[in-house]
Design a protein around this motif. Structure first.
Motif, PDB file in Angstrom:
ATOM      1  N   ASN A 156      23.996  33.370  48.059  1.00 45.45           N
ATOM      2  CA  ASN A 156      23.614  34.237  46.926  1.00 45.45           C
ATOM      3  C   ASN A 156      23.278  33.390  45.707  1.00 45.45           C
ATOM      4  OD1 ASN A 156      24.195  36.547  48.391  1.00 45.45           O
ATOM      5  ND2 ASN A 156      26.225  36.839  47.495  1.00 45.45           N
ATOM      6  N   PHE A 193      23.940  40.944  44.007  1.00 43.66           N
ATOM      7  CA  PHE A 193      25.222  41.685  44.007  1.00 43.66           C
ATOM      8  C   PHE A 193      25.588  42.103  42.596  1.00 43.66           C
ATOM      9  CE2 PHE A 193      25.937  37.210  43.442  1.00 43.66           C
ATOM     10  CZ  PHE A 193      26.930  37.113  42.510  1.00 43.66           C
ATOM     11  N   MET A 207      28.408  33.670  49.636  1.00 41.96           N
ATOM     12  CA  MET A 207      28.285  33.669  48.168  1.00 41.96           C
ATOM     13  C   MET A 207      27.482  32.461  47.685  1.00 41.96           C
ATOM     14  SD  MET A 207      29.149  36.240  46.556  1.00 41.96           S
ATOM     15  CE  MET A 207      29.235  35.804  44.834  1.00 41.96           C
ATOM     16  N   LEU A 248      37.748  26.434  57.988  1.00 44.73           N
ATOM     17  CA  LEU A 248      38.202  26.622  56.600  1.00 44.73           C
ATOM     18  C   LEU A 248      37.067  26.566  55.582  1.00 44.73           C
ATOM     19  CD1 LEU A 248      40.449  26.924  54.465  1.00 44.73           C
ATOM     20  CD2 LEU A 248      40.652  24.429  54.464  1.00 44.73           C
ATOM     21  N   ALA A 281      46.582  27.857  42.338  1.00 50.45           N
ATOM     22  CA  ALA A 281      46.810  29.268  42.677  1.00 50.45           C
ATOM     23  C   ALA A 281      45.850  30.180  41.924  1.00 50.45           C
ATOM     24  CB  ALA A 281      48.259  29.635  42.368  1.00 50.45           C
ATOM     25  N   LEU A 282      44.775  30.535  42.612  1.00 50.79           N
ATOM     26  CA  LEU A 282      43.764  31.431  42.032  1.00 50.79           C
ATOM     27  C   LEU A 282      43.655  32.716  42.852  1.00 50.79           C
ATOM     28  CD1 LEU A 282      41.334  32.048  40.160  1.00 50.79           C
ATOM     29  CD2 LEU A 282      39.903  30.698  41.697  1.00 50.79           C
ATOM     30  N   ALA A 319      36.017  28.694  52.147  1.00 57.44           N
ATOM     31  CA  ALA A 319      36.781  28.195  51.000  1.00 57.44           C
ATOM     32  C   ALA A 319      36.068  26.963  50.429  1.00 57.44           C
ATOM     33  CB  ALA A 319      38.201  27.820  51.433  1.00 57.44           C
ATOM     34  N   PRO A 320      36.152  26.685  49.157  1.00 57.11           N
ATOM     35  CA  PRO A 320      36.736  27.536  48.123  1.00 57.11           C
ATOM     36  C   PRO A 320      35.885  28.774  47.804  1.00 57.11           C
ATOM     37  CG  PRO A 320      35.731  25.591  47.149  1.00 57.11           C
ATOM     38  CD  PRO A 320      35.631  25.417  48.631  1.00 57.11           C
ATOM     39  N   GLY A 357      41.440  40.069  46.283  1.00 55.57           N
ATOM     40  CA  GLY A 357      40.108  39.476  46.249  1.00 55.57           C
ATOM     41  C   GLY A 357      40.108  37.976  46.074  1.00 55.57           C
ATOM     42  N   THR A 371      36.681  36.299  46.659  1.00 53.47           N
ATOM     43  CA  THR A 371      35.312  36.079  46.198  1.00 53.47           C
ATOM     44  C   THR A 371      35.110  36.624  44.779  1.00 53.47           C
ATOM     45  OG1 THR A 371      34.574  36.251  48.483  1.00 53.47           O
ATOM     46  CG2 THR A 371      32.884  36.457  46.788  1.00 53.47           C
ATOM     47  N   ILE A 420      47.475  30.191  49.258  1.00 53.13           N
ATOM     48  CA  ILE A 420      47.572  29.001  48.399  1.00 53.13           C
ATOM     49  C   ILE A 420      47.987  27.792  49.260  1.00 53.13           C
ATOM     50  CG2 ILE A 420      48.590  28.026  46.303  1.00 53.13           C
ATOM     51  CD1 ILE A 420      46.790  30.669  46.068  1.00 53.13           C
ATOM     52  N   SER A 421      47.192  26.707  49.155  1.00 48.07           N
ATOM     53  CA  SER A 421      47.436  25.502  49.951  1.00 48.07           C
ATOM     54  C   SER A 421      48.512  24.632  49.313  1.00 48.07           C
ATOM     55  CB  SER A 421      46.161  24.648  50.028  1.00 48.07           C
ATOM     56  OG  SER A 421      45.151  25.342  50.698  1.00 48.07           O
ATOM     57  N   THR A 464      32.840  31.403  49.768  1.00 47.45           N
ATOM     58  CA  THR A 464      32.236  31.652  51.077  1.00 47.45           C
ATOM     59  C   THR A 464      30.768  31.175  51.087  1.00 47.45           C
ATOM     60  OG1 THR A 464      31.378  33.869  50.608  1.00 47.45           O
ATOM     61  CG2 THR A 464      33.676  33.726  51.344  1.00 47.45           C
TER      62      THR A 464
HETATM   63  C1  LIG Z   1      43.822  27.978  54.729  1.00 43.17           C
HETATM   64  C2  LIG Z   1      43.372  28.520  53.400  1.00 43.17           C
HETATM   65  C3  LIG Z   1      43.610  27.772  52.261  1.00 43.17           C
HETATM   66  C4  LIG Z   1      43.255  28.279  51.005  1.00 43.17           C
HETATM   67  N1  LIG Z   1      43.607  27.586  49.880  1.00 43.17           N
HETATM   68  C5  LIG Z   1      43.481  28.174  48.661  1.00 43.17           C
HETATM   69  C6  LIG Z   1      44.065  27.581  47.500  1.00 43.17           C
HETATM   70  O1  LIG Z   1      44.667  26.503  47.561  1.00 43.17           O
HETATM   71  N2  LIG Z   1      43.957  28.237  46.320  1.00 43.17           N
HETATM   72  C7  LIG Z   1      43.309  29.421  46.198  1.00 43.17           C
HETATM   73  O2  LIG Z   1      43.258  29.957  45.100  1.00 43.17           O
HETATM   74  N3  LIG Z   1      42.722  30.013  47.290  1.00 43.17           N
HETATM   75  C8  LIG Z   1      42.813  29.425  48.507  1.00 43.17           C
HETATM   76  N4  LIG Z   1      42.280  30.018  49.627  1.00 43.17           N
HETATM   77  C9  LIG Z   1      41.567  31.292  49.485  1.00 43.17           C
HETATM   78  C10 LIG Z   1      40.045  31.133  49.659  1.00 43.17           C
HETATM   79  O3  LIG Z   1      39.511  30.512  48.522  1.00 43.17           O
HETATM   80  C11 LIG Z   1      39.482  32.551  49.907  1.00 43.17           C
HETATM   81  O4  LIG Z   1      39.833  32.899  51.228  1.00 43.17           O
HETATM   82  C12 LIG Z   1      37.974  32.612  49.697  1.00 43.17           C
HETATM   83  O5  LIG Z   1      37.650  32.491  48.341  1.00 43.17           O
HETATM   84  C13 LIG Z   1      37.413  33.956  50.212  1.00 43.17           C
HETATM   85  O6  LIG Z   1      38.117  35.036  49.693  1.00 43.17           O
HETATM   86  P1  LIG Z   1      38.680  36.177  50.658  1.00 43.17           P
HETATM   87  O7  LIG Z   1      39.326  35.526  51.829  1.00 43.17           O
HETATM   88  O8  LIG Z   1      39.495  37.086  49.828  1.00 43.17           O
HETATM   89  O9  LIG Z   1      37.394  36.916  51.196  1.00 43.17           O
HETATM   90  P2  LIG Z   1      36.678  38.203  50.552  1.00 43.17           P
HETATM   91  O10 LIG Z   1      36.409  37.938  49.112  1.00 43.17           O
HETATM   92  O11 LIG Z   1      37.466  39.411  50.891  1.00 43.17           O
HETATM   93  O12 LIG Z   1      35.295  38.235  51.343  1.00 43.17           O
HETATM   94  C14 LIG Z   1      35.180  38.828  52.636  1.00 43.17           C
HETATM   95  C15 LIG Z   1      33.715  38.720  53.107  1.00 43.17           C
HETATM   96  O13 LIG Z   1      32.866  39.419  52.187  1.00 43.17           O
HETATM   97  C16 LIG Z   1      31.761  38.576  51.855  1.00 43.17           C
HETATM   98  N5  LIG Z   1      31.254  38.899  50.509  1.00 43.17           N
HETATM   99  C17 LIG Z   1      31.950  39.205  49.391  1.00 43.17           C
HETATM  100  N6  LIG Z   1      31.101  39.397  48.385  1.00 43.17           N
HETATM  101  C18 LIG Z   1      29.841  39.211  48.853  1.00 43.17           C
HETATM  102  C19 LIG Z   1      28.538  39.257  48.305  1.00 43.17           C
HETATM  103  N7  LIG Z   1      28.329  39.550  47.012  1.00 43.17           N
HETATM  104  N8  LIG Z   1      27.481  38.989  49.109  1.00 43.17           N
HETATM  105  C20 LIG Z   1      27.659  38.672  50.427  1.00 43.17           C
HETATM  106  N9  LIG Z   1      28.877  38.619  51.005  1.00 43.17           N
HETATM  107  C21 LIG Z   1      29.948  38.880  50.226  1.00 43.17           C
HETATM  108  C22 LIG Z   1      32.361  37.164  51.885  1.00 43.17           C
HETATM  109  O14 LIG Z   1      31.329  36.181  51.975  1.00 43.17           O
HETATM  110  C23 LIG Z   1      33.207  37.273  53.146  1.00 43.17           C
HETATM  111  O15 LIG Z   1      32.391  37.100  54.287  1.00 43.17           O
HETATM  112  C24 LIG Z   1      42.587  29.523  50.903  1.00 43.17           C
HETATM  113  C25 LIG Z   1      42.310  30.247  52.068  1.00 43.17           C
HETATM  114  C26 LIG Z   1      42.719  29.780  53.299  1.00 43.17           C
HETATM  115  C27 LIG Z   1      42.506  30.626  54.519  1.00 43.17           C
END
Ligand SMILES: Cc1cc2nc3c(=O)[nH]c(=O)nc-3n(C[C@H](O)[C@H](O)[C@H](O)COP(=O)(O)OP(=O)(O)OC[C@H]3O[C@@H](n4cnc5c(N)ncnc54)[C@H](O)[C@@H]3O)c2cc1C
Length: 395
Positions: A382, A395, A379, A369, A132-133, A373-374, A138, A140, A167-168, A376
């Motif tokens: 970047n 950034f 990023m 997915l 759970a992170l 994840a984990p 946010g 990213t 959180i998965s 984008t």
């Molecule tokens: C099915 C599923 C399972 C998951 N499992 C887990 C888990 O078990 N534990 C956990 O902690 N998390 C989990 N996640 C969360 C996952 O890690 C996040 O969705 C991922 O890190 C992206 O964060 P966000 O969705 O908040 O996107 P955001 O951070 O809001 O980003 C939105 C957009 O902005 C872009 N962006 C942001 N900053 C920049 C930059 N500097 N330059 C260019 N583009 C940028 C991103 O690339 C993206 O396109 C899960 C998500 C899903 C959908």
């Protein structure tokens, strides 16, 4: 479909072991998650406990870690398991990415009691963890956006409040590895964050399942904590160093995400090529049409390119060499190969691609997915711009 097997060119012991592991995983998939079972569990949004326990019983969660040692499993073996699962019951592969991260973190940072209580059941397959992170504000830029706070009381115990999201698997986990801010950052936002082991059944902890569009064999949830009380020994590793400790496992998580994505891509290609050979139009198999062949071949090239990067990255990591940029490249390449191969599959299968009778629509959904994840792919690009090409940070 013919794939260039990873053991076709290398013959060292790990390749032999990887090939045996792939065979074992496929045997367990045949027994516990054949395509009709995988499709039903996806429809019912249910976890395949029998498959998970069988994988653990076969030693495929610890992969040599018996909870007593601090050595994480060999990354080449983890990716072998994950690729095979990714091509079939993808949700179990996603679950194992989290479990392998748990094994890695616990093997490195758990004290004796935590090893006995959490790591031993985890590698034995009778306990699971969720990681759970991410938070609502946010994913990213999660360290800067983190609102979850843990406060140490006078008696050394902790009180944790906040919300984690996306959180998965917390509904099928016994413990959460949870990151919370324990002090305000001084130099960098990643300082002052601590990793905790939180029992899933803690008082004042509420889990709500999210309605997502893919990976339906594993729950995706929001976890709310309202002054959850934790003992002093709930800290995993060092107070204030949790985010840095997690960073040490990131290469592995990227490699593992790449392996699942590669499996999805390979699985989609196998389904698409089989269908193309069996379906006829204009008195011949649709596989004979050049327009479809070109798409299939382009996906095959992407798959084998991603495989080459993944092999190089996993080998470098296993040998203790620098693997950060190779792992980032492998994750981007494999996840984009998965998107491309499943898109190709949907085009080749046309109407049949829409049917839940075939796994293509599920693979097409599940493939999304690991584009974000984990971390984008934007990023990761970047990161590669800065660390591979030496360009200014963007950034
Ligand atoms: C099915 C599923 C399972 C998951 N499992 C887990 C888990 O078990 N534990 C956990 O902690 N998390 C989990 N996640 C969360 C996952 O890690 C996040 O969705 C991922 O890190 C992206 O964060 P966000 O969705 O908040 O996107 P955001 O951070 O809001 O980003 C939105 C957009 O902005 C872009 N962006 C942001 N900053 C920049 C930059 N500097 N330059 C260019 N583009 C940028 C991103 O690339 C993206 O396109 C899960 C998500 C899903 C959908």
């Amino acid at each position: 479909m013919h794939t260039i097997a990873p053991d076709a060119v290398d013959t060292d012991a790990v390749d032999v072991e990887s090939a045996a592991i792939r065979e074992l995983v496929n045997d367990l998939i045949d027994r516990h998650s054949p395509p009709e079972v995988t499709a039903r569990l996806d429809r019912e949004r249910a976890f395949n406990t029998a498959l998970h326990e069988a994988l653990a019983d076969a030693g495929l969660i610890g992969l040599g870690n018996d909870a007593a040692t601090s050595t994480p499993p060999d990354p080449r073996l983890e990716v072998a398991v994950l690729e095979e699962l990714g091509a079939g019951p993808t949700s179990m592969a996603v679950c194992l990415v989290v479990q392998y991260m748990g094994v890695g973190l616990l093997a490195q940072y758990a004290d004796e009691a935590q090893r006995a209580e959490v790591l031993a059941p985890l590698v034995g397959g009778r306990g699971r963890v969720a990681f759970a992170l991410s938070e609502p504000d946010g994913g990213t830029d999660v360290a800067a956006a983190m609102r979850t706070r843990a406060t140490r009381r006078a008696d050394g115990t902790w009180s944790v409040s906040g919300t984690k999201t996306w959180i998965s698997g917390p509904l099928v986990a016994d413990n959460l590895i949870l990151l919370a801010r324990t002090s305000e950052p001084t130099r960098s936002s990643i300082d002052g964050i601590t990793m905790f082991l939180v029992p899933r059944d803690s008082d004042r902890l509420r889990i709500t399942e999210l309605d997502t569009f893919a990976v339906h064999g594993l729950d995706t949830c929001t976890v709310e904590l309202d002054e959850v009380a934790l003992p002093s020994h709930a800290v995993l590793g060092e107070v204030g160093m949790g985010f840095r400790q997690v960073l040490s496992t990131l290469n592995g998580e990227r490699l593992n995400a790449a392996a699942v994505a590669l499996g999805i891509a390979r699985g989609a290609m196998a389904v698409a090529t089989k269908y193309a050979k069996e379906r006829n139009a204009f008195r011949r198999p649709i596989a004979s049409f050049q327009a479809l062949q070109v798409r299939l071949v382009d996906s095959a090239i992407q798959i084998e390119s991603a495989r080459a990067l993944l092999d190089r990255a996993a080998t470098a990591a296993a040998q203790g060499r620098r693997a950060d940029t190779l792992s980032a490249m492998a994750k981007v390449a494999a996840s984009e190969a998965a998107v491309s191969a499943t898109d190709t599959g949907m085009r080749v299968m046309a109407g049949a691609g829409f049917s839940t009778e075939f796994p293509m629509e599920r693979l097409f959904r599940d493939a999304r997915l690991y584009t974000f994840a984990p971390l984008t792919n934007e990023m990761l690009r970047n990161y590669l711009a800065e660390n591979h090409l030496g360009l200014p940070r963007s950034f």
